[in-house]
Motif scaffolding. Structure first.
Motif, mmCIF file in Angstrom:
data_model
loop_
_atom_site.group_PDB
_atom_site.id
_atom_site.type_symbol
_atom_site.label_atom_id
_atom_site.label_comp_id
_atom_site.label_asym_id
_atom_site.label_seq_id
_atom_site.Cartn_x
_atom_site.Cartn_y
_atom_site.Cartn_z
ATOM 1 N N UNK A 268 0.832 -1.206 0.000
ATOM 2 C CA UNK A 268 0.000 0.000 0.000
ATOM 3 C C UNK A 268 0.866 1.256 0.000
ATOM 4 N N UNK A 269 1.947 1.238 0.777
ATOM 5 C CA UNK A 269 2.858 2.395 0.812
ATOM 6 C C UNK A 269 3.509 2.587 -0.553
ATOM 7 N N UNK A 270 3.919 1.477 -1.187
ATOM 8 C CA UNK A 270 4.542 1.581 -2.509
ATOM 9 C C UNK A 270 3.540 2.120 -3.531
ATOM 10 N N UNK A 271 2.287 1.653 -3.461
ATOM 11 C CA UNK A 271 1.259 2.161 -4.378
ATOM 12 C C UNK A 271 1.002 3.645 -4.119
ATOM 13 N N UNK A 272 0.988 4.028 -2.850
ATOM 14 C CA UNK A 272 0.789 5.435 -2.511
ATOM 15 C C UNK A 272 1.935 6.284 -3.042
ATOM 16 N N UNK A 273 3.164 5.809 -2.829
ATOM 17 C CA UNK A 273 4.343 6.545 -3.315
ATOM 18 C C UNK A 273 4.285 6.692 -4.838
ATOM 19 N N UNK A 274 3.899 5.609 -5.524
ATOM 20 C CA UNK A 274 3.836 5.655 -6.982
ATOM 21 C C UNK A 274 2.741 6.625 -7.430
ATOM 22 N N UNK A 275 1.575 6.561 -6.775
ATOM 23 C CA UNK A 275 0.490 7.474 -7.129
ATOM 24 C C UNK A 275 0.898 8.919 -6.860
ATOM 25 N N UNK A 276 1.604 9.132 -5.765
ATOM 26 C CA UNK A 276 2.065 10.486 -5.432
ATOM 27 C C UNK A 276 3.069 10.975 -6.471
ATOM 28 N N UNK A 277 3.983 10.098 -6.887
ATOM 29 C CA UNK A 277 4.971 10.487 -7.909
ATOM 30 C C UNK A 277 4.265 10.787 -9.235
ATOM 31 N N UNK A 278 3.282 9.959 -9.596
ATOM 32 C CA UNK A 278 2.547 10.209 -10.835
ATOM 33 C C UNK A 278 1.787 11.530 -10.756
ATOM 34 N N UNK A 279 1.191 11.797 -9.595
ATOM 35 C CA UNK A 279 0.455 13.056 -9.422
ATOM 36 C C UNK A 279 1.401 14.251 -9.521
#
Length: 182
Positions: free
Chosen positions: A85-96
């Motif tokens: 979940x943290x990795x998905x959040x980090x990836x979503x944050x980077x994409x945003x």
């Protein structure tokens, strides 16, 4: 009260003959029976420990070991889910962030292009106004220069007339003005 004072002594005297030779467990006459009962009691308690207490304790320890292993595997599973979940959040944050930077870049480029168009339009309008003003100034200048000759002639004629008393001829006046202007 005197009778009460006599009965306060609680010691009981047992004669040595009734008591025996000494402490009963150390009596040599009963030593064999004591060892027999010790062996029977020890065997009974050993059997109880072996067949009742130790299996219960082993079962409790096994249950605890299984519960701890289950809790550890559940904790590892939850940790892996959390890490995912943290990795998905980090990836979503980077994409945003990348998307926001892209939008900001596009907006900046669009605003710059709009600004450039407005600037060019304003420069073109100012150029047209400048040309119109220069044309107007040139017209006024030409008109003023064309009138300078007449004004200079009238002024010169008036000065000469006042100085000499008579007005010069138009031909003399024109010759004098042309030679002064060149």
């Amino acid at each position: 009260m005197a009778g009460n004072a006599e009965h306060t002594n609680t010691e009981v005297h047992i004669p040595a003959e009734e008591h025996g030779a000494g402490f009963p467990p150390f009596d040599v006459n009963t030593y064999a029976s004591q060892i027999l009962w010790l062996a029977i009691t020890f065997g009974f308690f050993y059997w109880i420990m072996k067949n009742v207490a130790v299996p219960r304790i082993a079962g409790i320890l096994e249950d605890r070991r299984d519960r701890i292993a289950g809790d550890l595997s559940e904790a590892n599973r939850l940790k892996e889910e959390t890490d995912a979940a943290v990795a998905a959040y980090e990836q979503a944050l980077a994409e945003a962030r990348n998307k926001a930077h892209g939008i900001a870049h596009d907006t900046r480029a669009k605003l710059k292009a709009d600004h450039e168009v407005r600037r060019e339009k304003a420069e073109a309008e100012l150029g047209e106004k400048l040309q119109a003003a220069e044309a107007h100034i040139a017209g006024i200048k030409t008109e003023a220069l064309s009138q300078i000759g007449d004004i200079a002639g009238d002024t010169t004629s008036a000065l000469v007339e006042q100085l000499i008393g008579k007005a010069p001829t138009k031909t003399d006046l024109t010759k004098a003005l042309k030679s002064a202007m060149n």
